[in-house]
Design a protein around this motif. Structure first.
Motif, short mmCIF file in Angstrom:
data_model
loop_
_atom_site.label_atom_id
_atom_site.label_comp_id
_atom_site.label_asym_id
_atom_site.label_seq_id
_atom_site.Cartn_x
_atom_site.Cartn_y
_atom_site.Cartn_z
N VAL A 86 41.34 64.41 17.38
CA VAL A 86 40.09 64.02 18.03
C VAL A 86 39.52 62.77 17.35
CG1 VAL A 86 37.74 64.74 18.61
CG2 VAL A 86 39.62 66.40 18.71
N ARG A 88 41.10 60.50 15.78
CA ARG A 88 41.94 59.31 15.98
C ARG A 88 41.54 58.55 17.24
NH1 ARG A 88 46.21 62.43 13.74
NH2 ARG A 88 46.86 63.16 15.80
N ASP A 89 40.90 59.24 18.18
CA ASP A 89 40.43 58.56 19.38
C ASP A 89 39.12 57.84 19.06
OD1 ASP A 89 40.73 58.57 22.61
OD2 ASP A 89 38.62 58.61 22.01
N ARG A 91 36.78 56.54 20.84
CA ARG A 91 35.59 56.92 21.60
C ARG A 91 34.96 58.20 21.05
NH1 ARG A 91 38.97 55.79 26.96
NH2 ARG A 91 40.50 56.43 25.41
N ARG A 93 35.52 59.47 18.06
CA ARG A 93 35.09 59.25 16.68
C ARG A 93 33.69 58.65 16.65
NH1 ARG A 93 39.17 56.65 15.23
NH2 ARG A 93 38.42 54.50 15.34
N TYR A 122 36.91 67.09 24.19
CA TYR A 122 38.09 66.22 24.08
C TYR A 122 39.24 66.75 24.93
CZ TYR A 122 42.11 63.89 21.89
OH TYR A 122 43.27 63.18 21.65
N TRP A 125 38.36 66.22 28.55
CA TRP A 125 38.42 64.79 28.85
C TRP A 125 39.87 64.33 29.05
CZ3 TRP A 125 40.46 61.22 25.12
CH2 TRP A 125 40.42 59.89 25.53
N GLN A 126 40.76 64.77 28.17
CA GLN A 126 42.16 64.35 28.29
C GLN A 126 42.76 64.79 29.62
OE1 GLN A 126 44.67 65.37 24.88
NE2 GLN A 126 44.53 63.20 24.38
#
Length: 422
Positions: A86, A88-89, A91, A93, A122, A125-126
């Motif tokens: 999570v 690493r994304d 947006r 973060r 997350y 969203w994915q």
């Protein structure tokens, strides 16, 4: 062709969300295709049954493929290594870093709750991002609750997609929470195209909390079908009272039992709804005097409840919750012409007036409730008819499904058209 993606918590599975059934019918009349995803169950890792518990209109599609994708991703990100994914994304973060100071004010447990919400959002969203990539036509993402489902939708920023969430009670009022915090509350509102509280009180609450976001709020109440004043009063001196809710602390059903213990006249109380706290209420009702009769019906489906109103006399619907949005149970009682006594919390006063019933204090004593029951028992037939007509009139003006839901559907279409044109 416009597709509406309807993010529910559990519908079409039990328990919960059963009142969505009416709205779903109107959505399916207004849009060529409606995809339903029970994201709450998916995020909670509850397996989906192939056959839904509740009926679906012909053009409503239960997207079990997306449900399973959310469920699988949620299991992955809930592991220790999953939180790293999570972060690493960029947006998410940034989203978490902006939220962290607010959550940290209430301690580590609240921070962990915020991170769990981020992980669930997350995952949703994915899956929604992958789904949107498959569609070439315009989309409406509609979350029924303003929680992690709305967060997942809010994080999508696509020119051909309208993102809307309703807001009810538990997902709106901070004071319901201890501590008074809802994860990503302001950030969701700022990112969604529209947030539609189901009561004017909800609109006012959010506008006071976040005045800079007032332009993103739009009132759209829920609605119920016309009960045609189909209930009738008691033919004898017994006051017949109905209540309907789960037996959660916020519903304070035991307070009704305390009030009935103070009544020195014949009362018959019927309660619909149950959970693991039922035994506490059962103990109190067992000690009530003989002239107070009690039926704890447990869970029944909505058609059974409405059938009860048609086939049995009901003199008063009683709600003593400490917090509410705008309860569907009160709307249904009003549509059947049943006078209502309810605590003045949330949007309750939008469906209860002094002409149609009694507005109890937000924190009534058992004696105050008993006094209202006594007043209801003393109503003349003429007074009872006047209250019934006033209750039905409020239903017609504010929560008529045949008015509310078509207006909401038209709003969604108009806003999508404006977004596509901009």
């Amino acid at each position: 062709m416009t597709t509406l993606v309807f993010l529910t918590h559990s519908y079409p599975y039990l328990p919960g969300d059963t009142f969505i059934r009416t709205e779903l019918g109107y959505l399916c009349q207004a849009f060529e295709r409606v995809d339903v995803i029970p994201v709450g169950n998916a995020a909670a890792n509850i397996p989906a049954k192939t056959r839904p518990d509740l009926p679906m209109p012909p053009n409503a599609n239960l997207r079990l493929d997306l449900f399973e994708s959310i469920r699988r991703l949620t299991r992955q990100v809930n592991r220790p290594a999953g939180l790293a994914a999570v972060f690493r994304d960029a947006r998410f973060r940034a989203l978490i870093c902006r939220e962290l100071p607010l959550a940290a004010r209430f301690g580590m447990r609240t921070v962990l709750r915020m991170l769990t919400s981020a992980q669930q959002g997350y995952s949703i969203w994915q899956v929604l991002a992958q789904m949107c990539a498959e569609y070439s036509q315009p989309l409406i993402l509609y979350s029924y609750w303003m929680h992690h489902a709305a967060l997942g939708a809010a994080m999508l920023d696509l020119p051909h997609t309208l993102r809307v969430s309703r807001a009810h009670g538990f997902d709106l009022y901070l004071e319901r929470r201890n501590p008074p915090y809802l994860p990503f509350h302001a950030q969701m509102i700022s990112r969604l195209d529209w947030v539609c509280p189901i009561s004017q009180d909800g609109v006012n609450t959010l506008a006071n909390l976040y005045p800079q976001l007032r332009q993103r709020l739009q009132l759209f109440r829920l609605g119920v079908e016309d009960g045609r004043m189909g209930s009738r009063p008691s033919p004898d001196p017994v006051l017949r009272v109905v209540s309907c809710s789960k037996l959660r602390p916020v519903k304070r059903v035991d307070l009704i039992a305390d009030a009935l213990a103070l009544c020195n006249f014949p009362v018959h109380w019927t309660h619909f709804g149950r959970d693991h706290r039922s035994t506490a209420v059962e103990r109190k009702t067992a000690a009530l005097p003989a002239h107070v009769q009690v039926e704890l019906k447990g869970y029944v489906d909505n058609p059974t409840l409405l059938q009860y109103y048609r086939e049995n006399p009901v003199d008063l619907f009683l709600n003593v919750s400490s917090s509410e949005g705008l309860p569907v149970t009160l709307m249904e009682a009003a549509s059947y012409g049943i006078p209502i006594a309810a605590t003045s919390v949330g949007g309750v006063n939008e469906i209860v007036s002094p002409r149609s019933g009694w507005r109890l204090p937000a924190n009534p004593s058992p004696q105050q409730i008993a006094d209202v029951l006594r007043e209801a028992a003393k109503l003349s037939p003429t007074q009872r008819r006047e209250m019934a007509h006033a209750a039905h009139q409020l239903w017609q003006q504010r929560v008529n499904a045949a008015v509310q839901y078509p207006a909401f559907c038209q709003f969604l279409k108009t806003q999508l058209s404006q977004k596509l044109a901009s």
